[in-house]
Design an enzyme around this catalytic site. Sequence first.
Site, short mmCIF file in Angstrom:
data_model
loop_
_atom_site.label_atom_id
_atom_site.label_comp_id
_atom_site.label_asym_id
_atom_site.label_seq_id
_atom_site.Cartn_x
_atom_site.Cartn_y
_atom_site.Cartn_z
NE ARG A 1 -2.59 6.34 13.30
CZ ARG A 1 -1.80 7.00 14.15
NH1 ARG A 1 -1.55 6.49 15.35
NH2 ARG A 1 -1.26 8.15 13.82
CD GLU B 1 -6.81 11.32 5.59
OE1 GLU B 1 -5.70 11.02 6.09
OE2 GLU B 1 -7.82 10.64 5.73
NE ARG C 1 1.35 8.97 4.77
CZ ARG C 1 1.07 8.37 5.90
NH1 ARG C 1 1.97 8.35 6.86
NH2 ARG C 1 -0.10 7.80 6.10
CG ASN D 1 1.23 11.87 9.30
OD1 ASN D 1 1.85 12.84 9.72
ND2 ASN D 1 0.88 10.87 10.09
CG ASP D 2 -2.45 10.10 4.14
OD1 ASP D 2 -1.43 9.66 3.58
OD2 ASP D 2 -3.28 9.36 4.70
NE ARG E 1 -7.66 6.61 10.81
CZ ARG E 1 -6.36 6.76 10.58
NH1 ARG E 1 -5.90 7.94 10.19
NH2 ARG E 1 -5.54 5.75 10.75
CB CYS F 1 -4.96 13.57 14.44
SG CYS F 1 -5.52 13.19 12.76
CG HIS G 1 0.44 4.11 8.57
ND1 HIS G 1 0.24 4.46 7.26
CD2 HIS G 1 -0.50 4.78 9.29
CE1 HIS G 1 -0.80 5.29 7.18
NE2 HIS G 1 -1.26 5.50 8.38
#
Length: 596
Positions: free
Chosen positions: A309, A449, A483, A472-473, A346, A520, A202
């Site tokens: 976010r 995810e 990650r 990403n996840d 989110r 996203c 992040h």
Amino acid sequence: MSFQVFGIPVSRGVAIGRAVLVASSRLDVAHYFINEADIEAEIARCLRARDEVARELSALKVDLPEDAPHELAALLDVHLMLLHDEALTGATKQWIVDRHYNAEWALSAQLEVLARQFDEMEDDYLRERKADLEQVVERILDALAAESGKTPRGAASVTQRDFAGEDPLLLVAADIAPADMLQFKRSVFHGFITDIGGKTSHTAIVARSLDIPAVVGTREASRLIRQDDWVIIDGDSGLVIVDPSPIVLEEYRFRQRQSELERARLARLRHTPAVTMDGERIELHANIELPTDAEAAVVAGATGVGLFRSEFLFMNRDGELPSEDEQFEAYKAAVEAMRGMPVTIRTVDIGADKPLDRMSANELRHEHVLNPAMGLRAIRWSLAEPSMFRQQLRAIYRASAFGKIRLLIPMVAHLAEVRQILESIKRVQQQLNDAGHAYTKVELGVMIEIPAAAVMLPLLLKHVDFVSIGTNDLIQYTLAIDRADEAVAHLYDPWHPAVLQLIASSIAQARAAGKSVSVCGEMAGDPAFTDLLLSMGLRSFSMHPAQIPSVKQRILRADSAKLAGALPAILASEDPQETARLALSTGGQAAVRTFH
């Protein structure tokens, strides 16, 4: 002597400037420039804080009980000696005079210089005195914060000053937490380097949203680079050059100028609709962290916010959660700034590499789990704190009266979770009705995810209005790769056949069910994946505003029908490198980005 440090490129571009070393524990110290006329006042402020600490230490020494160990009095003497040492106070004043640093920044800068000297001492006893020096500086910083009415931690202001002719500054640290990264949105730093971190941590994501060059995962940068060294950050290759030669410096300055010209050219596409050569209209939404980011999304030509976010509203608050009204005002501001375009919010995704300053009592019991990425985070945390969750839902629904809002739930893996969410929404709507608050229909979506969610997507689609794929996840959990861990970053592979299969099937199933679907994650903002995602049928991308122009350019040159014809061969490939070659051959001109 010039040398190079290699890391992971996470935000493109070139930055050239002087290194500012900051320890992770002092990242929230204020960093700003002062005016020439304020130098004497700033030095006086620093000396007042030092004298206040001296009085405190002297009083402690006087009040020591008779039976106190004599080592304690000796330790206080050491601290008093360090406090008045010219190597600390005199050099700190010099930072203020020469570089126009504010007192807190000057102290932190000199501490890094002295800490390096202590580390290089051969005598064990002297080397261990670094901890005493750090404690003394922390006391002075706390005294400065108390004088200005700020709390010692989490209350630093970061301001920008246009210093014509001054050297640009680059931040070097062991690590930078996402909450600390938010302090750099209006900061004096033009790039940053960290020892740890991965391509989609992040911290890296926020760096891209700031659109500043960054390299992470260097392992040794904060130890090798010294305060005030000249440094080049090559955010395209992950290379850091320390003390570059004049020839290398000129080459990178030329690259900087070329990059600025390219950005100016892409900026002209801002008002051009994102339509493929065969007439497919594509939505290009923006990912934002704070309401103030919405304006940048509009300027970049975004057609909406695909990911707000909301957890960043909860950070840098000394553990105090934002109230319902405060959240409502933030969501309302973002909606109004988007001028009628949709905003997808989110719910709070706290946990893993985004902890709060102070967790609730329930969370504290899970603070030291072995693998926080798989622990109590995201929707799991929200459902474990129902009053907090309903408070956020009320704020979101109240803001819906001012524009189109969509509600996105992170890390869903069970139908039971969806049922709990729907029950919470029903209860919140009743509370709003009873209180007389206006709200409109809010579409409900879930993030794909976790592999389990991708596999059971047909069941989830019966209960939600849309889905958003968080690549990403999804990559992290599919490949069992942390990650944020640079030690296994080379195994984090977006081209892995299993990853591509999950993404392709999720897009296809959502489209077949008549439900909207977007991506996203970081793949959405990487032009190397644009053709591939178009071939899978994706028509809605969400990315950082700075990435929109380059992705739009790629879309304008693409033929989605031809790309779709190549998809079966791409998905049948056994080798990620072969998959990349096949994907790019369908689109024509893009360059391969290698992940090995």
